[in-house]
Design an enzyme around this catalytic site. Sequence first.
Site, PDB file in Angstrom:
ATOM      1  N   THR A 104       0.791  -0.980   0.304  1.00 49.20           N
ATOM      2  CA  THR A 104       0.153  -0.036  -0.108  1.00 49.20           C
ATOM      3  C   THR A 104       0.549   1.325   0.085  1.00 49.20           C
ATOM      4  O   THR A 104       1.393   1.176   0.557  1.00 49.20           O
ATOM      5  CB  THR A 104      -0.893   0.232   0.780  1.00 49.20           C
ATOM      6  OG1 THR A 104      -1.569   0.890   0.976  1.00 49.20           O
ATOM      7  CG2 THR A 104      -0.628   0.003   2.594  1.00 49.20           C
ATOM      8  N   ARG A 105       0.181   2.524  -0.666  1.00 46.14           N
ATOM      9  CA  ARG A 105       1.148   3.939  -0.494  1.00 46.14           C
ATOM     10  C   ARG A 105       0.279   4.571   0.673  1.00 46.14           C
ATOM     11  O   ARG A 105       0.486   5.694  -0.178  1.00 46.14           O
ATOM     12  CB  ARG A 105       1.483   4.099  -1.798  1.00 46.14           C
ATOM     13  CG  ARG A 105      -0.025   3.954  -2.816  1.00 46.14           C
ATOM     14  CD  ARG A 105       0.948   4.330  -4.210  1.00 46.14           C
ATOM     15  NE  ARG A 105       0.180   6.080  -4.557  1.00 46.14           N
ATOM     16  CZ  ARG A 105      -1.480   5.361  -5.484  1.00 46.14           C
ATOM     17  NH1 ARG A 105      -1.555   5.164  -6.049  1.00 46.14           N
ATOM     18  NH2 ARG A 105      -1.729   7.025  -5.572  1.00 46.14           N
ATOM     19  N   HIS A 153      -7.480   1.894   5.548  1.00 44.09           N
ATOM     20  CA  HIS A 153      -8.968   2.020   6.352  1.00 44.09           C
ATOM     21  C   HIS A 153     -10.043   0.687   6.486  1.00 44.09           C
ATOM     22  O   HIS A 153      -9.082  -0.777   6.011  1.00 44.09           O
ATOM     23  CB  HIS A 153      -9.631   3.215   4.953  1.00 44.09           C
ATOM     24  CG  HIS A 153      -9.681   4.384   5.125  1.00 44.09           C
ATOM     25  ND1 HIS A 153      -9.250   5.423   6.381  1.00 44.09           N
ATOM     26  CD2 HIS A 153      -9.056   5.274   3.756  1.00 44.09           C
ATOM     27  CE1 HIS A 153      -8.492   6.449   5.641  1.00 44.09           C
ATOM     28  NE2 HIS A 153      -8.381   6.483   4.603  1.00 44.09           N
ATOM     29  N   HIS A 171      -9.237  -1.809   3.208  1.00 49.09           N
ATOM     30  CA  HIS A 171      -8.194  -2.243   2.842  1.00 49.09           C
ATOM     31  C   HIS A 171      -7.801  -3.802   4.121  1.00 49.09           C
ATOM     32  O   HIS A 171      -7.655  -5.013   4.171  1.00 49.09           O
ATOM     33  CB  HIS A 171      -6.712  -1.461   3.701  1.00 49.09           C
ATOM     34  CG  HIS A 171      -7.253  -0.665   2.727  1.00 49.09           C
ATOM     35  ND1 HIS A 171      -7.812   0.546   2.830  1.00 49.09           N
ATOM     36  CD2 HIS A 171      -6.954   0.651   1.011  1.00 49.09           C
ATOM     37  CE1 HIS A 171      -8.122   1.832   1.908  1.00 49.09           C
ATOM     38  NE2 HIS A 171      -7.312   1.060   1.019  1.00 49.09           N
ATOM     39  N   ARG A 226      -7.510  -4.253  -7.248  1.00 48.58           N
ATOM     40  CA  ARG A 226      -7.774  -3.363  -8.763  1.00 48.58           C
ATOM     41  C   ARG A 226      -6.788  -2.182  -9.085  1.00 48.58           C
ATOM     42  O   ARG A 226      -6.240  -1.512  -8.107  1.00 48.58           O
ATOM     43  CB  ARG A 226      -9.305  -2.912  -8.136  1.00 48.58           C
ATOM     44  CG  ARG A 226     -10.298  -2.481  -9.336  1.00 48.58           C
ATOM     45  CD  ARG A 226     -10.797  -1.902  -8.620  1.00 48.58           C
ATOM     46  NE  ARG A 226     -11.509  -0.672  -9.966  1.00 48.58           N
ATOM     47  CZ  ARG A 226     -11.530   0.092 -11.189  1.00 48.58           C
ATOM     48  NH1 ARG A 226     -10.893   0.786  -9.925  1.00 48.58           N
ATOM     49  NH2 ARG A 226     -12.700   0.396 -10.935  1.00 48.58           N
TER      50      ARG A 226
END
Length: 398
Positions: free
Chosen positions: A194-195, A199, A202, A288
């Site tokens: 992740t960058r 939340h 996720h 996605r």
Amino acid sequence: MGPPPHGGALVDLRVEPDRAGDLAAVARGLPAWELTRRQRCDLELLATGGFSPLRTFLDRADYEAVCTSMRLVTGELWPIPVTLDLPESVVEAASATGGLTLRARGADVAVLWLQSAWRPDPAAEALAVLGTTDPTHPAAQALLHESHPWYVSGPLEVLELPRHHAFRSLRHTPGDVRALLAQRGWDRVVAFQTRNPMHRAHQELTIRAARELDANLLLHPVVGMTKPGDVDPYVRVRCYQALLPTYPPGTALLSLLPLAMRMAGPREALWHAIIRKNHGATHFIVGRDHAGPGVDRQGRPFYEPYAAQDLVREHESELGIGVVPFRAMVYVEELQQHVPEDEVRPGYHCLRISGTEQRRRLAEGEELPSWFTPPVVAAELRRAFPARSERGARRAGR
């Protein structure tokens, strides 16, 4: 424990202590180059084996092979060029001495023994690797308008890693991560890239993936270079730290990855899988529009939403790391939980908060609902992005 590193062995370019003193003395007599932020990230992952099997910045043969076929000349999958770009004056100085000292924030960190130098075609590279020369793509902008005209390669000896002063306990080399996984007895590990702040969607995605695989979770956020405009990594790491205790005890490990992303969509997703394999993960979540930079000047996505998943799955058996494709997660009001968007029944109401809406709510001092993000994460974001009214009050109080 864990899959073998890409290429069969975990690379470590750091010199032994009995070589370090001599090399440091030599480095002081060579022309020097202060690494850019991207180059610092690349050097660190080259040095520690995050980019195994690479042992230096790509030479011309490997560079051209990677651009055209996503493979090194030896045949291993490698989808992203890792290159050292320099001004002509620096190349001339290094050519005269045979070597170049690489510096990170003023400290001598490595010596590159120059063997080859060439002028690439940045537009051709952008089309091959990114699929575009549109300057709204951050990597295309960097290649076409910010990179130096020469690429160089040669044997690389590393004196020390670039220094970090924040979150040192969360910074691990691939060897460190493999050792931590072994200590915990984790045989199956799914890694999450992740960058952004994480939340509820996720978190639910990662919990589902780990549960379905009977695996533990490696939270592996990028804290090198990401997309311009992303939330500052210091803020994001505090959010990750706040989120970690909300996972079931003993199921998740947080480790920071000093990667300079290229936002290259499908090719980058393949690269991310290789990097996580080098860190010991057995599975990798591909979401996605993985590593996509958004839309082009015409408002069209640079990459199809599931192209990254398709490319990584195409090479899954060769990679030797399991691919976990996930659709976007949405909150279903009637169920009061997050589910994959393709599992939502007709007539159900889905709630979403976009990044734009999140920024608006923070600016206006409005609540971030608990279905969207855990209260501990919301508190960190409010601290980092106070409402306009609070910012005005703070200025008035100075």
